[in-house]
Design a protein around this motif. Structure first.
Motif, PDB file in Angstrom:
ATOM      1  N   THR A   6       1.900   2.111  11.614  1.00  0.00           N
ATOM      2  CA  THR A   6       2.339   3.257  11.758  1.00  0.00           C
ATOM      3  C   THR A   6       3.702   3.044  10.431  1.00  0.00           C
ATOM      4  O   THR A   6       4.817   2.451  11.271  1.00  0.00           O
ATOM      5  CB  THR A   6       2.850   3.293  13.505  1.00  0.00           C
ATOM      6  OG1 THR A   6       1.487   2.625  13.535  1.00  0.00           O
ATOM      7  CG2 THR A   6       3.480   4.276  13.715  1.00  0.00           C
ATOM      8  N   CYS A   7       3.751   4.401   9.882  1.00  0.00           N
ATOM      9  CA  CYS A   7       5.285   4.950   9.691  1.00  0.00           C
ATOM     10  C   CYS A   7       6.147   5.329  10.692  1.00  0.00           C
ATOM     11  O   CYS A   7       6.705   5.778  11.899  1.00  0.00           O
ATOM     12  CB  CYS A   7       4.931   6.083   9.415  1.00  0.00           C
ATOM     13  SG  CYS A   7       6.681   6.720   8.148  1.00  0.00           S
ATOM     14  N   VAL A   8       7.052   4.158  10.669  1.00  0.00           N
ATOM     15  CA  VAL A   8       9.025   4.499  11.614  1.00  0.00           C
ATOM     16  C   VAL A   8       9.206   5.386  11.569  1.00  0.00           C
ATOM     17  O   VAL A   8      10.300   5.577  12.705  1.00  0.00           O
ATOM     18  CB  VAL A   8       9.361   3.071  10.826  1.00  0.00           C
ATOM     19  CG1 VAL A   8       8.795   1.970  11.569  1.00  0.00           C
ATOM     20  CG2 VAL A   8      10.355   3.366  10.077  1.00  0.00           C
ATOM     21  N   GLY A   9       9.668   6.198  10.386  1.00  0.00           N
ATOM     22  CA  GLY A   9      10.066   7.567  10.362  1.00  0.00           C
ATOM     23  C   GLY A   9       9.341   8.846  10.581  1.00  0.00           C
ATOM     24  O   GLY A   9       9.561   9.113  12.267  1.00  0.00           O
ATOM     25  N   CYS A  10       8.216   8.555  10.848  1.00  0.00           N
ATOM     26  CA  CYS A  10       7.196   9.794  11.513  1.00  0.00           C
ATOM     27  C   CYS A  10       5.938   9.306  12.399  1.00  0.00           C
ATOM     28  O   CYS A  10       5.732  10.472  12.890  1.00  0.00           O
ATOM     29  CB  CYS A  10       6.479  10.859  10.769  1.00  0.00           C
ATOM     30  SG  CYS A  10       5.653   9.893   9.338  1.00  0.00           S
ATOM     31  N   ARG A  11       6.402   8.675  12.524  1.00  0.00           N
ATOM     32  CA  ARG A  11       5.406   7.578  13.594  1.00  0.00           C
ATOM     33  C   ARG A  11       3.824   8.433  13.632  1.00  0.00           C
ATOM     34  O   ARG A  11       3.016   8.240  14.960  1.00  0.00           O
ATOM     35  CB  ARG A  11       5.931   7.471  15.061  1.00  0.00           C
ATOM     36  CG  ARG A  11       7.734   7.613  15.428  1.00  0.00           C
ATOM     37  CD  ARG A  11       7.122   6.354  15.173  1.00  0.00           C
ATOM     38  NE  ARG A  11       6.423   5.671  16.692  1.00  0.00           N
ATOM     39  CZ  ARG A  11       6.425   4.414  17.104  1.00  0.00           C
ATOM     40  NH1 ARG A  11       6.228   3.964  15.504  1.00  0.00           N
ATOM     41  NH2 ARG A  11       5.525   3.928  17.211  1.00  0.00           N
ATOM     42  N   ALA A  18      -0.616   3.295   1.405  1.00  0.00           N
ATOM     43  CA  ALA A  18      -0.028   4.570   1.744  1.00  0.00           C
ATOM     44  C   ALA A  18       1.445   4.219   1.829  1.00  0.00           C
ATOM     45  O   ALA A  18       2.227   5.208   2.002  1.00  0.00           O
ATOM     46  CB  ALA A  18      -0.856   6.113   2.430  1.00  0.00           C
ATOM     47  N   LEU A  19       1.961   3.662   2.650  1.00  0.00           N
ATOM     48  CA  LEU A  19       3.133   3.058   3.117  1.00  0.00           C
ATOM     49  C   LEU A  19       3.469   2.384   2.481  1.00  0.00           C
ATOM     50  O   LEU A  19       2.878   1.477   1.831  1.00  0.00           O
ATOM     51  CB  LEU A  19       3.307   2.290   4.639  1.00  0.00           C
ATOM     52  CG  LEU A  19       2.510   3.655   5.492  1.00  0.00           C
ATOM     53  CD1 LEU A  19       1.977   3.233   6.963  1.00  0.00           C
ATOM     54  CD2 LEU A  19       3.467   4.673   5.917  1.00  0.00           C
ATOM     55  N   MET A  20       4.879   1.584   2.757  1.00  0.00           N
ATOM     56  CA  MET A  20       5.723   0.935   1.910  1.00  0.00           C
ATOM     57  C   MET A  20       6.725  -0.052   2.531  1.00  0.00           C
ATOM     58  O   MET A  20       7.118   0.275   4.205  1.00  0.00           O
ATOM     59  CB  MET A  20       6.834   1.509   0.576  1.00  0.00           C
ATOM     60  CG  MET A  20       8.282   1.707   1.479  1.00  0.00           C
ATOM     61  SD  MET A  20       8.938   2.632   0.420  1.00  0.00           S
ATOM     62  CE  MET A  20      10.392   3.263   1.504  1.00  0.00           C
ATOM     63  N   ARG A  21       6.341  -1.134   2.903  1.00  0.00           N
ATOM     64  CA  ARG A  21       7.440  -2.476   3.588  1.00  0.00           C
ATOM     65  C   ARG A  21       8.404  -2.660   3.552  1.00  0.00           C
ATOM     66  O   ARG A  21       9.287  -2.781   2.342  1.00  0.00           O
ATOM     67  CB  ARG A  21       6.357  -3.308   3.685  1.00  0.00           C
ATOM     68  CG  ARG A  21       6.594  -5.100   4.563  1.00  0.00           C
ATOM     69  CD  ARG A  21       5.392  -6.127   4.903  1.00  0.00           C
ATOM     70  NE  ARG A  21       6.360  -7.021   5.904  1.00  0.00           N
ATOM     71  CZ  ARG A  21       7.129  -8.332   5.340  1.00  0.00           C
ATOM     72  NH1 ARG A  21       6.920  -8.356   4.591  1.00  0.00           N
ATOM     73  NH2 ARG A  21       6.555  -8.726   6.502  1.00  0.00           N
ATOM     74  N   VAL A  22       9.335  -2.510   4.410  1.00  0.00           N
ATOM     75  CA  VAL A  22      10.228  -3.212   4.216  1.00  0.00           C
ATOM     76  C   VAL A  22      10.799  -4.012   4.999  1.00  0.00           C
ATOM     77  O   VAL A  22      10.539  -4.164   6.328  1.00  0.00           O
ATOM     78  CB  VAL A  22      11.394  -1.620   4.706  1.00  0.00           C
ATOM     79  CG1 VAL A  22      12.774  -1.939   4.554  1.00  0.00           C
ATOM     80  CG2 VAL A  22      11.043  -0.046   3.931  1.00  0.00           C
ATOM     81  N   VAL A  23      11.952  -5.009   4.804  1.00  0.00           N
ATOM     82  CA  VAL A  23      12.367  -5.873   5.094  1.00  0.00           C
ATOM     83  C   VAL A  23      13.978  -6.158   5.593  1.00  0.00           C
ATOM     84  O   VAL A  23      14.307  -5.760   4.618  1.00  0.00           O
ATOM     85  CB  VAL A  23      11.916  -7.405   5.418  1.00  0.00           C
ATOM     86  CG1 VAL A  23      10.003  -7.256   4.449  1.00  0.00           C
ATOM     87  CG2 VAL A  23      12.130  -6.715   3.364  1.00  0.00           C
ATOM     88  N   TRP A  43       7.124  -0.722   8.417  1.00  0.00           N
ATOM     89  CA  TRP A  43       6.571   0.257   7.497  1.00  0.00           C
ATOM     90  C   TRP A  43       6.939   1.869   7.175  1.00  0.00           C
ATOM     91  O   TRP A  43       7.173   2.092   8.354  1.00  0.00           O
ATOM     92  CB  TRP A  43       5.075   0.217   7.682  1.00  0.00           C
ATOM     93  CG  TRP A  43       4.153  -1.197   7.398  1.00  0.00           C
ATOM     94  CD1 TRP A  43       4.556  -1.797   8.414  1.00  0.00           C
ATOM     95  CD2 TRP A  43       3.727  -1.826   6.671  1.00  0.00           C
ATOM     96  NE1 TRP A  43       4.018  -3.080   7.730  1.00  0.00           N
ATOM     97  CE2 TRP A  43       3.316  -2.966   6.445  1.00  0.00           C
ATOM     98  CE3 TRP A  43       3.369  -1.446   5.003  1.00  0.00           C
ATOM     99  CZ2 TRP A  43       2.825  -3.694   5.887  1.00  0.00           C
ATOM    100  CZ3 TRP A  43       3.277  -2.119   4.547  1.00  0.00           C
ATOM    101  CH2 TRP A  43       2.225  -3.370   3.887  1.00  0.00           C
ATOM    102  N   VAL A  44       7.039   2.213   6.661  1.00  0.00           N
ATOM    103  CA  VAL A  44       7.308   3.631   6.360  1.00  0.00           C
ATOM    104  C   VAL A  44       7.160   4.686   5.230  1.00  0.00           C
ATOM    105  O   VAL A  44       6.331   3.982   4.024  1.00  0.00           O
ATOM    106  CB  VAL A  44       9.170   3.868   6.095  1.00  0.00           C
ATOM    107  CG1 VAL A  44       9.543   3.371   4.787  1.00  0.00           C
ATOM    108  CG2 VAL A  44       9.891   4.893   6.395  1.00  0.00           C
ATOM    109  N   HIS A  45       6.806   5.796   4.908  1.00  0.00           N
ATOM    110  CA  HIS A  45       6.252   7.164   3.842  1.00  0.00           C
ATOM    111  C   HIS A  45       6.954   6.309   2.688  1.00  0.00           C
ATOM    112  O   HIS A  45       8.620   6.471   3.067  1.00  0.00           O
ATOM    113  CB  HIS A  45       5.941   8.227   4.492  1.00  0.00           C
ATOM    114  CG  HIS A  45       4.726   7.987   5.543  1.00  0.00           C
ATOM    115  ND1 HIS A  45       4.364   8.750   6.427  1.00  0.00           N
ATOM    116  CD2 HIS A  45       3.238   8.286   4.214  1.00  0.00           C
ATOM    117  CE1 HIS A  45       3.583   8.385   6.541  1.00  0.00           C
ATOM    118  NE2 HIS A  45       2.297   8.358   6.033  1.00  0.00           N
ATOM    119  N   PRO A  46       6.874   6.492   1.549  1.00  0.00           N
ATOM    120  CA  PRO A  46       7.982   6.248   0.925  1.00  0.00           C
ATOM    121  C   PRO A  46       8.493   7.875  -0.071  1.00  0.00           C
ATOM    122  O   PRO A  46       8.220   8.675  -0.805  1.00  0.00           O
ATOM    123  CB  PRO A  46       6.738   6.033  -0.211  1.00  0.00           C
ATOM    124  CG  PRO A  46       5.253   6.304  -0.140  1.00  0.00           C
ATOM    125  CD  PRO A  46       5.427   6.237   1.083  1.00  0.00           C
TER     126      PRO A  46
END
Length: 85
Positions: A6-11, A18-23, A43-46
């Motif tokens: 699940t994208c933390v931006g658009c949910r 299709a998403l990028m992982r951020v740590v 996880w968030v869409h780039p």
């Protein structure tokens, strides 16, 4: 069956590819390009829209379970370098 995150931006839910992982590394948001770093990841869409929405909603702080604020400069520089809109 492909992994779904699940994208933390658009949910919205999307495939992991299709998403990028951020740590978090030393209170900074860092992109985990190999998606294999230890610890929690968000996880968030780039896309600039999803990243800005996640920053505005403090979604990275909640998803990564950190207290206080995070330095988003590294993430914003990466988006600018990739010329993502």
């Amino acid at each position: 069956m492909k992994p779904v995150r699940t994208c933390v931006g658009c949910r919205t839910r999307d495939s992991r590819s299709a998403l990028m992982r951020v740590v978090v590394a030393e209170s900074r948001l860092v992109i985990d390009e190999a998606a294999s770093a230890r610890g929690r990841g968000a996880w968030v869409h780039p896309s600039r829209t999803c990243v800005e929405l996640a920053i505005q909603r403090r979604a990275f702080v909640r998803a990564l379970r950190v207290s206080g604020s995070l330095d988003t400069q590294t993430l914003e520089e990466w988006l600018s370098a990739m010329e993502i809109k």
